[in-house]
Design a protein around this motif. Structure first.
Motif, PDB file in Angstrom:
ATOM      1  N   MET A   1      76.994  21.545  19.818  1.00 53.05           N
ATOM      2  CA  MET A   1      77.763  20.344  19.533  1.00 53.05           C
ATOM      3  C   MET A   1      77.442  19.846  18.140  1.00 53.05           C
ATOM      4  O   MET A   1      76.290  19.638  17.789  1.00 53.05           O
ATOM      5  CB  MET A   1      77.423  19.249  20.558  1.00 53.05           C
ATOM      6  N   GLN A   2      78.484  19.638  17.323  1.00 49.78           N
ATOM      7  CA  GLN A   2      78.304  19.239  15.938  1.00 49.78           C
ATOM      8  C   GLN A   2      78.401  17.718  15.823  1.00 49.78           C
ATOM      9  O   GLN A   2      79.248  17.079  16.432  1.00 49.78           O
ATOM     10  CB  GLN A   2      79.366  19.890  15.049  1.00 49.78           C
ATOM     11  N   ASP A   3      77.498  17.124  15.029  1.00 49.59           N
ATOM     12  CA  ASP A   3      77.567  15.692  14.773  1.00 49.59           C
ATOM     13  C   ASP A   3      78.862  15.327  14.068  1.00 49.59           C
ATOM     14  O   ASP A   3      79.405  16.108  13.283  1.00 49.59           O
ATOM     15  CB  ASP A   3      76.402  15.283  13.848  1.00 49.59           C
ATOM     16  N   GLN A   4      79.306  14.107  14.315  1.00 50.11           N
ATOM     17  CA  GLN A   4      80.426  13.556  13.567  1.00 50.11           C
ATOM     18  C   GLN A   4      79.865  12.646  12.479  1.00 50.11           C
ATOM     19  O   GLN A   4      79.162  11.690  12.782  1.00 50.11           O
ATOM     20  CB  GLN A   4      81.348  12.756  14.491  1.00 50.11           C
ATOM     21  N   PRO A   5      80.138  12.919  11.194  1.00 49.29           N
ATOM     22  CA  PRO A   5      79.617  12.064  10.117  1.00 49.29           C
ATOM     23  C   PRO A   5      80.042  10.619  10.326  1.00 49.29           C
ATOM     24  O   PRO A   5      81.144  10.333  10.806  1.00 49.29           O
ATOM     25  CB  PRO A   5      80.252  12.658   8.857  1.00 49.29           C
ATOM     26  N   LEU A   6      79.143   9.692   9.969  1.00 45.92           N
ATOM     27  CA  LEU A   6      79.413   8.281  10.177  1.00 45.92           C
ATOM     28  C   LEU A   6      80.226   7.661   9.049  1.00 45.92           C
ATOM     29  O   LEU A   6      80.830   6.612   9.221  1.00 45.92           O
ATOM     30  CB  LEU A   6      78.083   7.524  10.317  1.00 45.92           C
ATOM     31  N   VAL A   7      80.188   8.275   7.879  1.00 45.87           N
ATOM     32  CA  VAL A   7      80.945   7.776   6.732  1.00 45.87           C
ATOM     33  C   VAL A   7      81.601   8.962   6.045  1.00 45.87           C
ATOM     34  O   VAL A   7      81.229  10.115   6.274  1.00 45.87           O
ATOM     35  CB  VAL A   7      80.030   7.021   5.724  1.00 45.87           C
ATOM     36  N   THR A   8      82.557   8.669   5.196  1.00 48.42           N
ATOM     37  CA  THR A   8      83.173   9.730   4.408  1.00 48.42           C
ATOM     38  C   THR A   8      82.305   9.984   3.181  1.00 48.42           C
ATOM     39  O   THR A   8      82.131   9.107   2.336  1.00 48.42           O
ATOM     40  CB  THR A   8      84.586   9.324   3.960  1.00 48.42           C
ATOM     41  N   LEU A   9      81.720  11.155   3.129  1.00 43.52           N
ATOM     42  CA  LEU A   9      80.816  11.486   2.034  1.00 43.52           C
ATOM     43  C   LEU A   9      81.593  12.033   0.847  1.00 43.52           C
ATOM     44  O   LEU A   9      82.699  12.573   0.996  1.00 43.52           O
ATOM     45  CB  LEU A   9      79.789  12.515   2.515  1.00 43.52           C
ATOM     46  N   ASP A  10      81.009  11.891  -0.328  1.00 39.75           N
ATOM     47  CA  ASP A  10      81.594  12.433  -1.551  1.00 39.75           C
ATOM     48  C   ASP A  10      81.854  13.930  -1.346  1.00 39.75           C
ATOM     49  O   ASP A  10      80.978  14.661  -0.873  1.00 39.75           O
ATOM     50  CB  ASP A  10      80.624  12.210  -2.708  1.00 39.75           C
ATOM     51  N   PRO A  11      83.053  14.412  -1.698  1.00 38.05           N
ATOM     52  CA  PRO A  11      83.356  15.843  -1.503  1.00 38.05           C
ATOM     53  C   PRO A  11      82.387  16.774  -2.218  1.00 38.05           C
ATOM     54  O   PRO A  11      82.254  17.942  -1.828  1.00 38.05           O
ATOM     55  CB  PRO A  11      84.775  15.980  -2.073  1.00 38.05           C
ATOM     56  N   SER A  12      81.721  16.269  -3.266  1.00 42.23           N
ATOM     57  CA  SER A  12      80.769  17.121  -4.002  1.00 42.23           C
ATOM     58  C   SER A  12      79.420  17.227  -3.307  1.00 42.23           C
ATOM     59  O   SER A  12      78.570  18.019  -3.722  1.00 42.23           O
ATOM     60  CB  SER A  12      80.567  16.570  -5.420  1.00 42.23           C
ATOM     61  N   TRP A  13      79.215  16.426  -2.250  1.00 45.81           N
ATOM     62  CA  TRP A  13      77.941  16.504  -1.518  1.00 45.81           C
ATOM     63  C   TRP A  13      78.031  17.584  -0.450  1.00 45.81           C
ATOM     64  O   TRP A  13      79.068  17.708   0.218  1.00 45.81           O
ATOM     65  CB  TRP A  13      77.631  15.159  -0.863  1.00 45.81           C
ATOM     66  N   PRO A  14      76.972  18.384  -0.264  1.00 42.19           N
ATOM     67  CA  PRO A  14      75.709  18.365  -1.007  1.00 42.19           C
ATOM     68  C   PRO A  14      75.806  19.180  -2.294  1.00 42.19           C
ATOM     69  O   PRO A  14      76.457  20.225  -2.337  1.00 42.19           O
ATOM     70  CB  PRO A  14      74.733  19.004  -0.023  1.00 42.19           C
ATOM     71  N   ALA A  15      75.113  18.672  -3.304  1.00 41.50           N
ATOM     72  CA  ALA A  15      75.101  19.394  -4.576  1.00 41.50           C
ATOM     73  C   ALA A  15      74.290  20.674  -4.480  1.00 41.50           C
ATOM     74  O   ALA A  15      74.537  21.629  -5.224  1.00 41.50           O
ATOM     75  CB  ALA A  15      74.542  18.491  -5.677  1.00 41.50           C
ATOM     76  N   LEU A  16      73.297  20.687  -3.574  1.00 37.54           N
ATOM     77  CA  LEU A  16      72.458  21.869  -3.378  1.00 37.54           C
ATOM     78  C   LEU A  16      72.291  22.124  -1.892  1.00 37.54           C
ATOM     79  O   LEU A  16      72.242  21.186  -1.089  1.00 37.54           O
ATOM     80  CB  LEU A  16      71.072  21.659  -3.997  1.00 37.54           C
ATOM     81  N   SER A  17      72.168  23.379  -1.537  1.00 34.45           N
ATOM     82  CA  SER A  17      71.816  23.725  -0.159  1.00 34.45           C
ATOM     83  C   SER A  17      70.350  23.369   0.073  1.00 34.45           C
ATOM     84  O   SER A  17      69.584  23.158  -0.873  1.00 34.45           O
ATOM     85  CB  SER A  17      72.026  25.217   0.086  1.00 34.45           C
ATOM     86  N   LEU A  18      69.957  23.316   1.335  1.00 28.97           N
ATOM     87  CA  LEU A  18      68.550  23.070   1.643  1.00 28.97           C
ATOM     88  C   LEU A  18      67.655  24.135   1.021  1.00 28.97           C
ATOM     89  O   LEU A  18      66.586  23.827   0.475  1.00 28.97           O
ATOM     90  CB  LEU A  18      68.341  23.057   3.162  1.00 28.97           C
ATOM     91  N   ALA A  19      68.102  25.385   1.081  1.00 32.96           N
ATOM     92  CA  ALA A  19      67.299  26.483   0.536  1.00 32.96           C
ATOM     93  C   ALA A  19      67.148  26.359  -0.975  1.00 32.96           C
ATOM     94  O   ALA A  19      66.053  26.580  -1.530  1.00 32.96           O
ATOM     95  CB  ALA A  19      67.928  27.823   0.898  1.00 32.96           C
ATOM     96  N   ASP A  20      68.229  26.003  -1.669  1.00 34.16           N
ATOM     97  CA  ASP A  20      68.154  25.863  -3.128  1.00 34.16           C
ATOM     98  C   ASP A  20      67.287  24.668  -3.524  1.00 34.16           C
ATOM     99  O   ASP A  20      66.527  24.735  -4.502  1.00 34.16           O
ATOM    100  CB  ASP A  20      69.551  25.714  -3.713  1.00 34.16           C
TER     101      ASP A  20
END
Length: 583
Positions: A1-20
């Motif tokens: 089950m995938q979370d539903q984001p609570l706000v509309t985030l900037d389309p450029s987010w995330p700028a980096l992956s967790l690994a990067d």
């Protein structure tokens, strides 16, 4: 089950992956560089630049000088004053014969004296035993006896609670009381006779800081955590465990900035309203250690009061607060909130209790602050995962991904097989934050700590990016406003009542506190007991927060499975009216 984001985030987010982000932050020469060492026979990633010990940290923090470290009512203690008090008390403890490995217990509410005692004892190699100040005399007595503490520090309230129990503490050679309100006798003495009051710390004579050889993996603390059966267990922590948290907290904040596409600045001091008790690893390890390292200010309150908290936030320009979701809810919903300027708040972070996605959204929208969360336990000296800012808004029911030095895995019920991503099983954690084991309990240690991993007892799942979702607790525990309530402990007290023949404690969801304890009781034929009578019975024997908020009586013994285990899920229907009202 995938979370539903609570706000509309900037389309450029995330700028980096967790690994990067991890690769950048942990690169050779970077602040969060890692190295692999062998801890208790297991190769383990550690923070290369973590401070080596609490003694080192206590001395290094002197560089913050005139910055205020603690505020309590009209008492303001600077870092220089803190250093002088720690050095003086450490010297006095050595003069009493306290040596490396001796246990020094500490039972008091959040006061400026608390971190002085903690760092003074740890700096001479003693093992500090922070005891739950809400415990009853019997519970405190157990912790003191089990740890074998030679010295016990208490505030006046705890001293009054100990007056009758104190003669039964044979291991305690010195009972040192802060802010005593009555004359002391026998082995009891006043802390003020050793280091004065917090107002006096800045004028204390400068004495040489005791130099005791302390290695990162030497014993440092015993924090008590109860199990589902038997007596509380003391989690034996090391200097490395606590110092790891300084780096882990910084790493989590830096990762959030990189994910947003912002540079990571040098740490700057912040002001924090610390309302969670310091005898919890969340406040002591995840909170206090980072504040000492960064030169930040901790404001203490005698007891939580939301109006007083808002006054302090406005007056002191507080940047951070939280601890448990209860705090955030009360700030949000107080009718007088608009009277106070709370705009300085940048972060409201918490752990230790379930939180509703609605809370995450409202913190962001109504305070303009970023929510923060994380997962850890006493056995991990707090932080294993860090969940902040946009990541939290994007996955509001997750506890976040692990920090770079930690590993998580989900195991099947037998602990023999790792289950696939997305499936629920028992959460296991590994890293330099995991404690050595339980004090003087080798069997419990062997059951819980396996080849560097700690079996958490939490039922959880991981998603494909490594974010953890805590689904339930395999351990029979209720968390009320951040305080652990172990069902068997309360049930045993209820069973001791002459009219009770069968009982079970369950957790009811509560919108603000996370959960509340409630009991189902079957009475012996011909005997009677009221809800109020049984609540008073528990309250007289255990800390008040462990008292069931409601008790339902049933005519038959409680339902059990083939193994004799009570089917607690079947009992929650008895409290549907109350659960609906609290939701």
């Amino acid at each position: 089950m995938q979370d539903q984001p609570l706000v509309t985030l900037d389309p450029s987010w995330p700028a980096l992956s967790l690994a990067d982000a991890e690769a950048l932050l942990t690169a050779p020469g970077a602040k969060f560089e890692m190295e692999t060492i062998t801890l208790r026979g297991v190769p383990t990633r550690v923070w290369k630049n973590a401070p080596p010990s609490l003694a080192w940290l206590a001395q290094a923090a002197r560089a913050h000088g005139a910055r205020v470290f603690t505020i309590y009512e009209d008492e303001r203690v600077t870092f220089e004053a803190q250093y002088r008090a720690v050095a003086m008390l450490a010297t006095r403890l050595q003069a009493m014969g306290v040596a490396k490995g001796d246990r020094v217990a500490l039972a008091m509410r959040n006061l400026p004296e608390w971190p002085v005692i903690f760092f003074a004892a740890a700096s001479i190699g003693a093992i500090v035993v922070p005891l739950n100040a809400w415990w009853t005399a019997g519970e405190l007595e157990y912790g003191v006896d089990d740890s074998g503490a030679r010295v016990l520090f208490v505030d006046d309230e705890r001293h009054q609670r100990f007056i009758e129990a104190a003669p039964a503490l044979p291991a305690v050679e010195r009972l040192i009381v802060a802010r005593a309100s009555s004359p002391l006798e026998g082995r009891a003495s006043r802390l003020e006779d050793l280091i004065g009051t917090p107002h006096d710390y800045a004028a204390l004579e400068e004495v040489p800081f005791p130099q005791v050889p302390i290695a990162p993996d030497d014993d440092a603390t015993i924090f008590y955590t109860s199990g589902t059966t038997g007596s509380p267990k003391g989690a034996l922590g090391t200097h490395r465990n606590l110092m790891t948290n300084i780096m882990s907290s910084g790493y989590g904040a830096a990762r959030a900035l990189l994910r947003r596409g912002e540079p990571v600045p040098d740490p700057v001091p912040r002001t924090s309203l610390t309302v969670i008790p310091l005898f919890h690893v969340t406040a002591c390890s995840a909170g206090l250690m980072g504040m000492v390292a960064s030169g930040s200010t901790a404001i203490f309150m005698r007891k939580w009061d939301v109006v007083r908290a808002m006054e302090l936030i406005e007056r002191e320009q507080v940047h951070m607060t939280g601890g448990v979701p209860t705090i955030a809810w009360q700030l949000l919903e107080h009718p007088e909130r608009s009277r106070y300027d709370l705009s300085s708040l940048e972060v409201i972070a918490y752990g230790g209790a379930p939180s509703a996605p609605e809370l995450v959204r409202r913190i962001h929208e109504e305070f303009g602050a970023l929510p923060g969360n994380g997962w850890g336990m006493t056995e991990t000296m707090a932080t294993v995962t860090s969940h902040a800012a946009e990541d939290y808004l994007n996955r509001p029911t997750s506890a976040g991904p692990p920090v770079a030095v930690a590993d998580l895995k989900i195991m099947d019920e037998d602990g023999a097989r790792e289950v696939p991503v997305g499936q629920v099983g028992e959460l296991w954690a590994r890293g330099p934050m995991v404690v050595k084991g339980y004090w003087n309990k080798p069997e419990a240690t062997a059951e819980t700590f396996v080849d560097g991993w700690v079996r958490t007892g939490d039922l959880a799942r991981l998603d494909d990016e490594g974010f953890v979702y805590i689904v339930d607790r395999a351990k029979d525990m209720i968390i009320r406003g951040g305080e652990n309530i172990y069902s068997s402990e309360v049930e045993n007290v209820l069973y001791a009542h002459p009219a009770v023949t069968d009982c079970a404690l369950i957790g009811l969801p509560h919108r603000v506190l996370g959960e509340e304890p409630a009991a189902v009781v079957h009475l012996a034929p011909g005997l009677t007991a009221s809800e109020a009578e049984l609540q008073a019975w528990v309250r007289a024997r255990l800390a008040v927060f462990k008292t069931p908020v409601a008790i339902r009586f049933v005519d038959q013994t409680l339902p059990r499975n083939a193994n004799g285990k009570i089917l607690k899920k079947d009992l929650k229907a008895l409290f549907e009216d109350r659960a609906s009202a609290a939701a």
